[in-house]
Design a protein around this motif. Structure first.
Motif, PDB file in Angstrom:
ATOM      1  N   GLY A 245       0.806  -1.219   0.000  1.00  0.00           N
ATOM      2  CA  GLY A 245       0.000   0.000   0.000  1.00  0.00           C
ATOM      3  C   GLY A 245       0.831   1.257   0.000  1.00  0.00           C
ATOM      4  O   GLY A 245       0.565   2.188  -0.784  1.00  0.00           O
ATOM      5  N   VAL A 246       1.849   1.312   0.839  1.00  0.00           N
ATOM      6  CA  VAL A 246       2.712   2.492   0.890  1.00  0.00           C
ATOM      7  C   VAL A 246       3.538   2.581  -0.391  1.00  0.00           C
ATOM      8  O   VAL A 246       3.722   3.670  -0.960  1.00  0.00           O
ATOM      9  CB  VAL A 246       3.605   2.457   2.140  1.00  0.00           C
ATOM     10  N   GLY A 247       4.005   1.434  -0.879  1.00  0.00           N
ATOM     11  CA  GLY A 247       4.760   1.432  -2.129  1.00  0.00           C
ATOM     12  C   GLY A 247       3.926   1.918  -3.294  1.00  0.00           C
ATOM     13  O   GLY A 247       4.408   2.682  -4.144  1.00  0.00           O
ATOM     14  N   ALA A 248       2.677   1.502  -3.351  1.00  0.00           N
ATOM     15  CA  ALA A 248       1.792   1.926  -4.428  1.00  0.00           C
ATOM     16  C   ALA A 248       1.558   3.434  -4.386  1.00  0.00           C
ATOM     17  O   ALA A 248       1.487   4.095  -5.429  1.00  0.00           O
ATOM     18  CB  ALA A 248       0.462   1.183  -4.336  1.00  0.00           C
ATOM     19  N   PHE A 249       1.444   3.976  -3.186  1.00  0.00           N
ATOM     20  CA  PHE A 249       1.254   5.422  -3.065  1.00  0.00           C
ATOM     21  C   PHE A 249       2.438   6.162  -3.667  1.00  0.00           C
ATOM     22  O   PHE A 249       2.267   7.111  -4.448  1.00  0.00           O
ATOM     23  CB  PHE A 249       1.073   5.814  -1.598  1.00  0.00           C
ATOM     24  N   PHE A 250       3.651   5.757  -3.318  1.00  0.00           N
ATOM     25  CA  PHE A 250       4.836   6.441  -3.836  1.00  0.00           C
ATOM     26  C   PHE A 250       5.033   6.196  -5.331  1.00  0.00           C
ATOM     27  O   PHE A 250       5.551   7.052  -6.038  1.00  0.00           O
ATOM     28  CB  PHE A 250       6.074   6.012  -3.056  1.00  0.00           C
ATOM     29  N   ASP A 251       4.589   5.035  -5.805  1.00  0.00           N
ATOM     30  CA  ASP A 251       4.717   4.724  -7.233  1.00  0.00           C
ATOM     31  C   ASP A 251       3.584   5.323  -8.063  1.00  0.00           C
ATOM     32  O   ASP A 251       3.562   5.169  -9.281  1.00  0.00           O
ATOM     33  CB  ASP A 251       4.720   3.207  -7.433  1.00  0.00           C
ATOM     34  N   LYS A 252       2.618   5.943  -7.368  1.00  0.00           N
ATOM     35  CA  LYS A 252       1.448   6.549  -8.036  1.00  0.00           C
ATOM     36  C   LYS A 252       0.678   5.519  -8.856  1.00  0.00           C
ATOM     37  O   LYS A 252       0.360   5.725 -10.025  1.00  0.00           O
ATOM     38  CB  LYS A 252       1.862   7.739  -8.894  1.00  0.00           C
ATOM     39  N   ARG A 253       0.420   4.377  -8.240  1.00  0.00           N
ATOM     40  CA  ARG A 253      -0.355   3.314  -8.870  1.00  0.00           C
ATOM     41  C   ARG A 253      -1.351   2.763  -7.853  1.00  0.00           C
ATOM     42  O   ARG A 253      -1.298   3.082  -6.668  1.00  0.00           O
ATOM     43  CB  ARG A 253       0.577   2.199  -9.341  1.00  0.00           C
ATOM     44  N   LYS A 254      -2.256   1.942  -8.339  1.00  0.00           N
ATOM     45  CA  LYS A 254      -3.208   1.305  -7.452  1.00  0.00           C
ATOM     46  C   LYS A 254      -2.553   0.102  -6.769  1.00  0.00           C
ATOM     47  O   LYS A 254      -1.799  -0.634  -7.411  1.00  0.00           O
ATOM     48  CB  LYS A 254      -4.439   0.834  -8.215  1.00  0.00           C
ATOM     49  N   PRO A 255      -2.843  -0.129  -5.489  1.00  0.00           N
ATOM     50  CA  PRO A 255      -2.336  -1.341  -4.847  1.00  0.00           C
ATOM     51  C   PRO A 255      -3.009  -2.569  -5.431  1.00  0.00           C
ATOM     52  O   PRO A 255      -4.070  -2.467  -6.078  1.00  0.00           O
ATOM     53  CB  PRO A 255      -2.708  -1.141  -3.371  1.00  0.00           C
ATOM     54  N   ASP A 256      -2.446  -3.724  -5.199  1.00  0.00           N
ATOM     55  CA  ASP A 256      -2.941  -4.919  -5.887  1.00  0.00           C
ATOM     56  C   ASP A 256      -4.302  -5.392  -5.406  1.00  0.00           C
ATOM     57  O   ASP A 256      -4.902  -6.263  -6.027  1.00  0.00           O
ATOM     58  CB  ASP A 256      -1.903  -6.066  -5.804  1.00  0.00           C
ATOM     59  N   TRP A 257      -4.813  -4.814  -4.310  1.00  0.00           N
ATOM     60  CA  TRP A 257      -6.164  -5.213  -3.882  1.00  0.00           C
ATOM     61  C   TRP A 257      -7.264  -4.381  -4.528  1.00  0.00           C
ATOM     62  O   TRP A 257      -8.441  -4.668  -4.341  1.00  0.00           O
ATOM     63  CB  TRP A 257      -6.299  -5.133  -2.348  1.00  0.00           C
ATOM     64  N   GLN A 258      -6.890  -3.380  -5.306  1.00  0.00           N
ATOM     65  CA  GLN A 258      -7.924  -2.578  -6.003  1.00  0.00           C
ATOM     66  C   GLN A 258      -8.179  -3.130  -7.378  1.00  0.00           C
ATOM     67  O   GLN A 258      -7.239  -3.441  -8.113  1.00  0.00           O
ATOM     68  CB  GLN A 258      -7.484  -1.112  -6.088  1.00  0.00           C
TER      69      GLN A 258
END
Length: 258
Positions: A245-258
């Motif tokens: 979740g934190v990685g997705a935020f910094f990568d500007k992408r959706k986390p894998d649960w979305q």
């Protein structure tokens, strides 16, 4: 760089201001330490009659600083727990203020920002302000703010917004018992002053003892609850969801649960 500003007027009214406007007053480690110290200093100052918690910039508080959060992935468990305790002790210092604490919520508050609202005795928000417990979107949980949030809202109200990361407006925050009331932006300072003014005609020692009694009668936030929350967040930091979740935020992408 000044992260927290404290001003005390001639009447003994202190204004404690979050001063990291360029980062939406996100709570870094340094900012939390400074805020805790400022609260403890005010608690010891017998000339201070009331405290207003305010903020600079567009946002009241965007919550925990994500760069600080991200750094915790590389920490050992003991260090991570120490970092987890930071926000709990900062909130505790504000919660334990003997003086009345009035929140001047002029803009959005998320995560730890809602925690700050929760430790105020009275919190007044501006119409249209958005609030939310956004941690679960990042794979985290609103743990360290949890004891103060539940004490403020009660479990039934908290269950409506505590886990879903749903944003809600200031009017709903009143219904949920987070804000005392809302006003137009232009009326905010007058509304805060109206809350402060009665205390200036009261005996300060009596106010402090009345606040302490109210805490005792309604059930104080306990050390056991704080420790439980700290441990819960420290464990959650070890999860794959938190890293994603934190990685997705910094990568500007959706986390894998979305």
């Amino acid at each position: 760089m000044t992260l927290i500003r404290t001003d005390v007027d001639a009447r003994g009214v202190a204004t404690l201001t979050l001063a990291r406007a360029d980062k939406h007053n996100a709570l870094s480690a340094e900012m939390m330490t400074a805020l805790e110290k400022a609260a403890r200093d005010l608690a010891e100052d017998g000339s201070v009659r009331a405290v207003v918690l305010a903020a600079e910039g567009k946002t009241f508080c965007a919550g925990g600083d994500l760069a600080w959060m991200r750094a915790q992935f590389d920490m050992d468990p003991d260090t991570r727990r120490t970092e987890s305790r930071r926000i709990a002790t900062m909130l505790g210092a504000l919660y334990d203020l003997p003086q009345p604490l009035i929140g001047r919520v002029h803009g959005n508050a998320f995560g730890g920002g809602v925690g700050l609202v929760s430790v105020c005795d009275v919190a007044i928000g501006v119409d249209g302000t958005k609030l939310g417990f956004t941690e679960t979107r990042l794979g985290l949980i609103p743990a360290n703010i949890g004891p103060y949030v539940i004490a403020r809202m009660g479990g039934t109200r908290a269950s409506e917004v505590f886990m879903s990361a749903r944003l809600f407006d200031a009017a709903e925050a009143v219904r949920l018992n987070l804000l005392s009331r809302t006003v137009d932006a232009g009326d905010l300072d007058a509304a805060v002053e109206a809350e402060v003014l009665p205390y200036l005609s009261c005996a300060p020692g009596a106010v402090a003892e009345a606040k302490a009694l109210m805490r005792d009668l309604t059930g104080r936030v306990t050390e056991a609850q704080i420790d439980m929350a700290i441990d819960a967040l420290a464990r959650r930091w070890q999860s794959d969801e938190a890293r994603e979740g934190v990685g997705a935020f910094f990568d500007k992408r959706k986390p894998d649960w979305q």
